[in-house]
Design a protein around this motif. Structure first.
Motif, mmCIF file in Angstrom:
data_model
loop_
_atom_site.group_PDB
_atom_site.id
_atom_site.type_symbol
_atom_site.label_atom_id
_atom_site.label_comp_id
_atom_site.label_asym_id
_atom_site.label_seq_id
_atom_site.Cartn_x
_atom_site.Cartn_y
_atom_site.Cartn_z
ATOM 1 N N PHE A 124 18.417 62.196 40.231
ATOM 2 C CA PHE A 124 18.922 60.832 40.216
ATOM 3 C C PHE A 124 17.877 59.905 40.850
ATOM 4 N N ALA A 125 17.944 58.636 40.500
ATOM 5 C CA ALA A 125 17.004 57.654 41.027
ATOM 6 C C ALA A 125 17.633 56.979 42.237
ATOM 7 N N PRO A 126 17.157 57.282 43.440
ATOM 8 C CA PRO A 126 17.788 56.719 44.640
ATOM 9 C C PRO A 126 17.417 55.253 44.824
ATOM 10 N N PRO A 127 18.296 54.467 45.394
ATOM 11 C CA PRO A 127 17.934 53.083 45.709
ATOM 12 C C PRO A 127 17.118 53.008 46.994
ATOM 13 N N TYR A 128 16.185 52.080 47.011
ATOM 14 C CA TYR A 128 15.419 51.776 48.216
ATOM 15 C C TYR A 128 15.692 50.324 48.598
ATOM 16 N N VAL A 129 15.699 50.053 49.870
ATOM 17 C CA VAL A 129 15.816 48.690 50.359
ATOM 18 C C VAL A 129 14.411 48.210 50.707
ATOM 19 N N GLN A 130 13.951 47.203 49.983
ATOM 20 C CA GLN A 130 12.624 46.652 50.228
ATOM 21 C C GLN A 130 12.689 45.650 51.368
ATOM 22 N N THR A 131 11.882 45.876 52.397
ATOM 23 C CA THR A 131 11.856 44.975 53.540
ATOM 24 C C THR A 131 10.488 44.323 53.647
ATOM 25 N N THR A 132 10.433 43.166 54.306
ATOM 26 C CA THR A 132 9.190 42.414 54.430
ATOM 27 C C THR A 132 8.406 42.860 55.662
ATOM 28 N N ASN A 133 7.184 42.324 55.773
ATOM 29 C CA ASN A 133 6.304 42.687 56.886
ATOM 30 C C ASN A 133 5.486 41.452 57.257
ATOM 31 N N PRO A 134 5.810 40.785 58.376
ATOM 32 C CA PRO A 134 5.104 39.545 58.724
ATOM 33 C C PRO A 134 3.642 39.740 59.101
ATOM 34 N N ASP A 135 3.216 40.982 59.297
ATOM 35 C CA ASP A 135 1.839 41.252 59.709
ATOM 36 C C ASP A 135 0.919 41.581 58.536
ATOM 37 N N LEU A 136 1.403 41.382 57.317
ATOM 38 C CA LEU A 136 0.568 41.687 56.159
ATOM 39 C C LEU A 136 -0.668 40.803 56.114
ATOM 40 N N GLY A 196 28.728 41.811 50.566
ATOM 41 C CA GLY A 196 28.940 43.172 50.103
ATOM 42 C C GLY A 196 30.164 43.353 49.243
ATOM 43 N N ALA A 197 30.682 42.260 48.663
ATOM 44 C CA ALA A 197 31.890 42.376 47.847
ATOM 45 C C ALA A 197 31.597 42.986 46.486
ATOM 46 N N VAL A 198 30.396 42.748 45.957
ATOM 47 C CA VAL A 198 29.995 43.325 44.682
ATOM 48 C C VAL A 198 28.624 43.970 44.861
ATOM 49 N N ALA A 199 28.361 44.970 44.053
ATOM 50 C CA ALA A 199 27.096 45.699 44.163
ATOM 51 C C ALA A 199 26.028 45.054 43.288
ATOM 52 N N ASN A 200 25.716 43.804 43.582
ATOM 53 C CA ASN A 200 24.672 43.081 42.867
ATOM 54 C C ASN A 200 23.364 43.282 43.606
ATOM 55 N N THR A 201 22.369 43.863 42.937
ATOM 56 C CA THR A 201 21.112 44.209 43.602
ATOM 57 C C THR A 201 20.058 43.116 43.458
ATOM 58 N N VAL A 222 6.313 38.258 53.225
ATOM 59 C CA VAL A 222 6.216 37.998 54.662
ATOM 60 C C VAL A 222 7.336 37.102 55.173
ATOM 61 N N GLY A 223 8.159 36.573 54.283
ATOM 62 C CA GLY A 223 9.223 35.667 54.703
ATOM 63 C C GLY A 223 10.517 36.403 54.972
ATOM 64 N N ASN A 224 11.608 35.705 54.763
ATOM 65 C CA ASN A 224 12.938 36.296 54.895
ATOM 66 C C ASN A 224 13.355 36.728 53.496
ATOM 67 N N ALA A 225 13.181 37.990 53.192
ATOM 68 C CA ALA A 225 13.375 38.458 51.818
ATOM 69 C C ALA A 225 13.791 39.920 51.826
ATOM 70 N N GLY A 226 14.328 40.332 50.700
ATOM 71 C CA GLY A 226 14.715 41.729 50.551
ATOM 72 C C GLY A 226 15.253 42.003 49.172
ATOM 73 N N SER A 227 15.292 43.261 48.820
ATOM 74 C CA SER A 227 15.792 43.648 47.500
ATOM 75 C C SER A 227 16.064 45.138 47.498
ATOM 76 N N PHE A 228 16.758 45.570 46.456
ATOM 77 C CA PHE A 228 16.905 46.984 46.157
ATOM 78 C C PHE A 228 16.042 47.302 44.950
ATOM 79 N N PHE A 229 15.518 48.508 44.895
ATOM 80 C CA PHE A 229 14.775 48.909 43.712
ATOM 81 C C PHE A 229 14.868 50.424 43.550
#
Length: 959
Positions: A662-674, A547-552, A627-634
């Motif tokens: 304004f365009a809010p950020p979302y945190v994209q989370t995975t789903n192992p049951d897909l 969390g040192a830099v706001a790199n999405t 479905v893995g260990n993943a995430g992002s902002f969008f």
């Protein structure tokens, strides 16, 4: 208007009557006689496992030969494939600076995203780009594949999961690399744009020895280098699509450094300044401002917009450099067996930015950085010193707050890269072995390969806010610039990351005629086995993870193993009727099993006329990013904060202007049951050769995908995000008089993000027609040869299905929440006209894309007067009335001209002009897939219009 299937016969009749059909391969190609014999040469065409003596398959296949590629005038495979008429919405272009996978390029057949188009190399799977499109969809980066290594490209425009497995929902692009080569070929080329930037240099050498038939072997290599210069926004800001000042067009002035009511008349400008938010008169009183370098800006000049900052940092086209090597050897073995070995290394280095504005001193209290560390949200809050400076407090080296009240610092941060920049070096390596031969009556093809894509990413322009404000408060940071490299590195650290994607495969296919006579012909059978293991190791960078830099930037860590068995049966039960059945059973260790059958037919009642059709089921397996260990902002659209801007007005007393639109950020989370996406597709077509040299095909297609893997935000009408907020802190609050704000602490803090998991929801259905025609006419008296080809596609409908609701998106901006880039035009076409006589070869290519609405109904948008802000998230007309003509993106047509002349039997001159008539990119106020924050054109559909007229000249010497 929604077109029904019953309109197809009428469309077919009109198209045949007008002759307005086009093609890239003859509909009734003649079989080729083998040397010295009467046995026709048999080939395996993409979309089948069984070799055939002709290429008129029941499935629509478009073929681009190496000669077609050279005559296109293009300089990269990505540019070539982007112009395909069948390519549509969701295409990932290299000009899309804001993409998660920026710098790479992917193709989206029928507009169903890059994840629904399977790209093969020599008929086999390839490792995907480690940075997924929209942080979700895996794709093969076609921008890294060199021209000179390609023998042909086959585009299968039909569902093909029954043979190729996952991802082949919309079709397959099979890029066939050279198999053998003799002699030596040297080539060099130079190109430049008319309007500045974009210089391109390309050189290659290819050489091979040995003849397979006479020597029993062939060995060859080809090396290609290509360097393409960048095109900056500043080099195009004299055109409307790159100019931020919209006042002459009835809009707002969004030029950097210009104060307007959109920024509460407070914005960073060409020199830092201090502002006293508690002073009498607010922004209308010059006594509340102190400009730290009066020689550059003062209050009067500032309010007059004379301290603007030109966008000299954003890209229209990234700078790229390619170095490619392909080596191969084919050896004849005993008993007609043949072994082909290939090794390749394709390297692309590009410099991209995410289209963000330059880093500035935060105009409000900084609430921290929220990021993802391998699936765990990391939020650093309340550890950043306040950006409100007390009376007499230091504001950097040699500067103190002269006001009797707390003051705020505005300005761009000096001595750092002016934008969030990523330098990507993508290295694609591939080693393959193909063994072919015959055993016990079976034709056998065995293959194995190791493929890998490695991306070395170097980031700059990001700010460690804690270090910055500590340096300001202790007086070591000079806000006017000239800071030491050590201090700059602490404030704006450069950091790196390595991301990898691998895919290793084994393929085994056997085919034979199991009955010499079954009805009117033989009964042929093929069966095969496929195995692959894919791994994606794309972790978050070290500074992002803490969390040192706001790199999405997105991260993905995961793997999958796939095993499959498949088979195909082909017969001619009655004269002139060919029927094929195929099926495949896949097992994935991530979710389970999929079974995908398919059937097709071709009926040729007379020699020059045929009817063909296909039915296929398909699927797309959830990948590690889902479905893995993943995430992002969008972000994807603008909203009003439900608390801080409940009525949507920036001027209502008590509202926070920065929380409106304004365009809010979302945190994209995975789903192992897909579960996998599933599809059904149909094609029905005509093949017609009315006279010698004129070949026509017309195919209707319909594809329906269910169980889509989508993010919940924007795709679930009942989804209400849980907004995670930072702590309440002093911020600009509207006073109600329409022009000024005051500093106050609202009841809640600003929105930091909202969680949005992947879900299986809804579906997509699209249907349309694709026409292909080729005409070749040999002029009398050795006057040369004229050739013409037209490839056209029309979309009748493109619908999002959510529950019982069907949302028509054909001819609109949507779906902006699904594809990597928006814009869903109904019509695309490519017309090629060529003339050849002796040493002269001239080819003109016209590419057409129809216009479309800027409304995206998938977002619930019904009023085109707000599409710039509500769909595109841009304030071109915020608070004003958007002119009606911006409700539609105009059609776009470009013409390319290519000339080749053989100066000697060995030396060939080539000259080309792309965008011959210098057509400019049309304005698209609602685009998501554009280049840079300040541009307003669709970079996936209209990139040639932003590049402008491009000239190139080259020489080729072969011996």
């Amino acid at each position: 208007m929604t077109f029904k299937l019953k309109s197809l016969p009428f469309a077919v009749a009109c198209a045949l009557a007008s002759g307005a059909l086009a093609g890239s391969a003859p509909a009734f190609a003649q079989t080729t006689e083998a040397a010295g014999g009467s046995t026709p040469q048999r080939v395996v065409v993409t979309g089948s496992l069984i070799s055939r003596a002709n290429t008129e398959t029941p499935t629509p296949v478009q073929v681009l030969t190496s000669a077609d590629i050279q005559k296109s005038g293009k300089t990269s495979v990505a540019e070539l494939l982007t112009d395909l008429a069948a390519n549509g919405a969701g295409t990932l272009g290299t000009g899309f600076a804001g993409a998660f996978a920026n710098g790479a390029s992917g193709i989206s057949l029928r507009g169903l995203t890059v994840g629904a188009t399977l790209v093969l190399i020599d008929g086999h799977r390839m490792a995907g780009y480690p940075l997924s499109d929209d942080a979700q969809r895996q794709f093969v980066d076609v921008s890294s594949i060199p021209f000179d290594a390609i023998e042909s490209i086959e585009v299968l425009k039909s569902g093909a999961s029954s043979l190729y497995g996952s991802d082949a929902i919309a079709g397959v692009i099979n890029i066939k690399l050279k198999k053998n080569l003799t002699g030596t070929r040297l080539a060099a080329e130079y190109g430049d744009t008319q309007h500045g930037g974009g210089k391109t240099k390309r050189a290659s050498i290819s050489s091979g020895i040995g003849d397979i038939d006479t020597d029993g072997y062939n060995a060859f290599f080809t090396i290609e280098t290509r360097k393409q210069g960048s095109i900056k926004v500043a080099e195009r800001d004299n055109f409307d699509y790159a100019n931020r000042d919209w006042r002459a067009r009835g809009g707002n002035n969004l030029t950097l450094g210009v104060p307007t009511n959109l920024n509460s008349f407070l914005t960073p400008t060409n020199t830092p300044f201090l502002y006293n938010p508690s002073g009498t008169g607010g922004v209308d009183n010059p006594a509340n401002f102190v400009f730290l370098d009066p020689s550059k800006c003062n209050y009067n000049a500032y309010r007059a917009g004379q301290c603007a900052v030109r966008d000299t940092f954003g890209f229209i086209q990234p700078e790229t450099e390619n170095v490619n090597l392909l080596v191969g050897m084919t050896k004849k073995l005993n008993d007609n067996w043949e072994l082909a070995l290939k090794a390749s290394m394709f390297q692309r280095e590009s410099t991209n930015n995410r289209g963000a504005t330059p880093a500035a001193y935060s105009p409000t209290s900084f609430n921290g950085v929220t990021t993802l560390n391998n699936g765990v949200l990391v939020t650093r809050v309340n550890n950043i010193p306040s950006t409100l400076f007390a009376p007499g407090a230091r504001v950097g080296a040699g500067v103190t707050n002269p006001f009797p009240n707390n003051a705020r610092l505005y300005g761009y941060i000096p001595d750092i890269d002016p934008n969030l920049t990523t330098n990507n070096k993508s290295t694609t390596t591939r080693i393959s072995a193909d063994l072919t031969g015959s055993a016990m009556g079976w034709d056998v093809q065995a293959a194995a390969g190791m493929t890998k894509v490695k991306v070395d990413a170097n980031y700059s322009g990001y700010i460690n806010r804690r270090n910055l404000y500590n340096a300001i408060n202790n007086g070591s940071w000079n806000v006017l610039g000239g800071n030491s490299p050590t201090l700059v590195d602490a404030v704006s650290p450069r950091f790196s990351n390595t991301l990898e994607s691998t895919l290793n495969y084994i393929d085994l296919v056997g085919s034979r005629e199991i009955l010499p006579s079954f009805g009117a012909g033989p009964l042929a059978f093929a069966a095969g086995y496929h195995w692959h293991k894919r791994e994606q190791n794309a972790p978050a960078s070290s500074l992002t993870a803490i969390g040192a830099v706001a790199n999405t930037s997105a991260f993905t860590i995961g793997d999958e193993t796939n095993q499959a068995i498949f088979a195909e049966l082909r017969a001619t039960p009655i004269k002139n009727v060919e029927v094929s059945l195929s099926s495949r059973y896949d097992h994935y260790d991530t979710y389970g099993n999929s079974f995908t059958p398919a059937a097709n037919f071709k009926w040729t009642p007379v020699q020059n006329f045929g009817i063909r059709g296909t039915f296929a089921r398909g699927f797309r397996a959830p990948n590690p990013a889902e479905v893995g260990n993943a995430g992002s902002f969008f972000t994807f659209n603008a909203i009003n904060d439900p608390i801080l801007c409940a009525n949507g007005s920036r001027t209502t007393a008590g509202n926070v202007p920065s929380a409106c639109g304004f365009a809010p950020p979302y945190v994209q989370t995975t789903n192992p049951d897909l579960q996998p996406e599933k599809s059904k597709s149909y094609t029905l077509g005509l093949i017609y050769e009315p006279m010698r040299g004129l070949n026509m095909t017309l195919d209707y297609y319909k594809i329906k995908i269910n169980n889509l893997v989508v993010t919940q935000a924007g795709n679930d009408p009942n989804f209400v995000p849980t907004w995670v907020r930072g702590p309440a802190a002093p911020i600009d609050v509207a006073t109600g008089n329409g022009t000024t704000t005051t500093v106050a602490t609202p009841s809640v803090g600003p929105i930091l993000y909202g969680l949005s998991p992947y879900i299986n929801a809804g579906g997509t259905e699209t249907h349309g027609i694709e026409a292909d025609v080729r005409y070749r006419w040999r002029l009398a008296n050795d006057g040369g040869t004229i050739s013409a080809a037209l490839s056209a596609a029309h979309t009748f409908g493109y619908e999002n299905i959510i529950g019982n609701e069907r949302i028509q998106l054909a001819g609109t901006q949507g779906p902006s929440s699904v594809g990597g880039a928006t814009g869903n035009p109904k019509d695309r076409a490519q017309f090629t006209l060529g003339y050849n006589r002796g040493p002269l070869d001239v080819t003109a290519t016209v590419n057409y894309t129809s216009g479309f609405s800027t409304i995206d109904p998938a977002l619930g948008e019904t009023d085109c007067a707000t599409t710039g802000e509500h769909v595109g998230g841009r304030a071109y007309f915020s608070g004003l009335v958007q002119p009606a003509w911006y409700c539609t993106v105009p059609s776009f047509t470009t013409t390319n001209l290519n000339l080749q002349y053989k100066l000697t039997p060995n030396l060939t001159l080539r000259a080309a002009v792309l965008n011959l008539f210098d057509r400019q990119a049309p304005i698209d106020v609602a685009t998501y897939g554009n280049a840079g924050a300040g541009t307003s054109y669709n970079a996936s559909l209209h990139q040639p219009g932003a590049v402008g007229r491009f000239y190139s000249l080259g020489l080729t010497y072969a011996f």
